[in-house]
Design an enzyme around this catalytic site. Sequence first.
Site, short mmCIF file in Angstrom:
data_model
loop_
_atom_site.label_atom_id
_atom_site.label_comp_id
_atom_site.label_asym_id
_atom_site.label_seq_id
_atom_site.Cartn_x
_atom_site.Cartn_y
_atom_site.Cartn_z
N GLU A 1 -103.89 -72.18 -66.44
CA GLU A 1 -103.46 -71.96 -65.05
C GLU A 1 -103.83 -70.58 -64.49
OE1 GLU A 1 -99.29 -72.86 -64.92
OE2 GLU A 1 -99.57 -74.91 -65.64
N GLU B 1 -101.32 -83.77 -68.94
CA GLU B 1 -99.86 -83.66 -68.77
C GLU B 1 -99.39 -84.68 -67.74
OE1 GLU B 1 -98.61 -79.59 -68.18
OE2 GLU B 1 -100.14 -78.82 -69.55
#
Length: 368
Positions: free
Chosen positions: A146, A254
């Site tokens: 991220e 995810e």
Amino acid sequence: MAAVLVLHPAFAQKTLKDAYADAFKIGCAVNSQIVSGRDSRSAQIILQQFNAISPENDMKAEVLRPRPDTWNFQAADRYVQFASDNGLWALGHTLVWHNQTPDFFFNHDDGTPKSHDEMVETMRSYIEKVAGHFAGKINAWDVVNEIIDNDGSYRKTLWTNAFNGDGDEVVRLAFKFAHQYDPNAELYYNDFNVWRPSKRDGIARMIRMLQKEGIKIDGVGIQAHWGLNFPKNEYITAAIDTFAALGVKVMITELDVDVLPLTKEGQVIGKSLQDPLYQLEEFETYLDPYKNGLPDDVQDQLTNRYRELMQIFYDRRDKIDRVTIWGLHDGMSWKNGYPIPNRTNYPLLFNRDRTPKPAFNAVLNIPK
């Protein structure tokens, strides 16, 4: 202990990993309760249905190194042992991330920021310790997590700020150190909102930068914290195709599908919705409407959304290496507490009592 668990009889004839055996690995995020055997029923289902696992939290920096003088590998070692005992593909998640990382990584005891050179050594020594500890014991690492913003630039995080905004240097060093200390593991970049065209293109630029520098990167993880109404399917397929064209593996890392107001519409991050204001009755009624169960019409929407997403992945099975669901059952999902605390969400394939949802059967039947 985990190796001798009896498989749950409800799924004796139907398994996700068998259905997708010729397509891609089917993974699930696991927690300490599962790998320790305290949640034995969930462990049984994991072993029956999945062939890959990811650690939800047990390999993050705040767990492995909570204080400067303290290392704690106990939970992570159990995770690795669970995978080894049961022949599961195992991911290391994650080495360089600004969240769930203690303040002392970035600052001195008096609160002053570490210098650039001190931060290089902080990163190097941490990756040496962690990747070195697990070298040869896991299959792959989410090396950086991220670090790209929605517009394709580097996010202003604790890591990028510590390197004077030079995200390229952060990424280059992280992947170099990961390969140095665990040379046989595959190395991935992992992020959310990867489907956004501007963010997708920023990640693609970063991958090409690493490849041009001759730095090992094996794959990209597309976090799929999505909802009933987002993202557009054409954005998903474009992201998969873009990364596959770069010659790296593509993973859906995810996957969960949010059914609650606001978050079923889009990815919401930040702390504003955690304000106690939103716990007041009039907001709670709107933001947490399914405390007593999911209505049939919403259950149908959830089933249909899982069906169309997994159909996209199955149709592109030549480009996708793994699809990982972010948790087994609704009760263990992080979406109950984020971005709004104490909600009752239903984002996964199994109910809180570990029984399969209609969405499970929809996913199971796609390869047929």
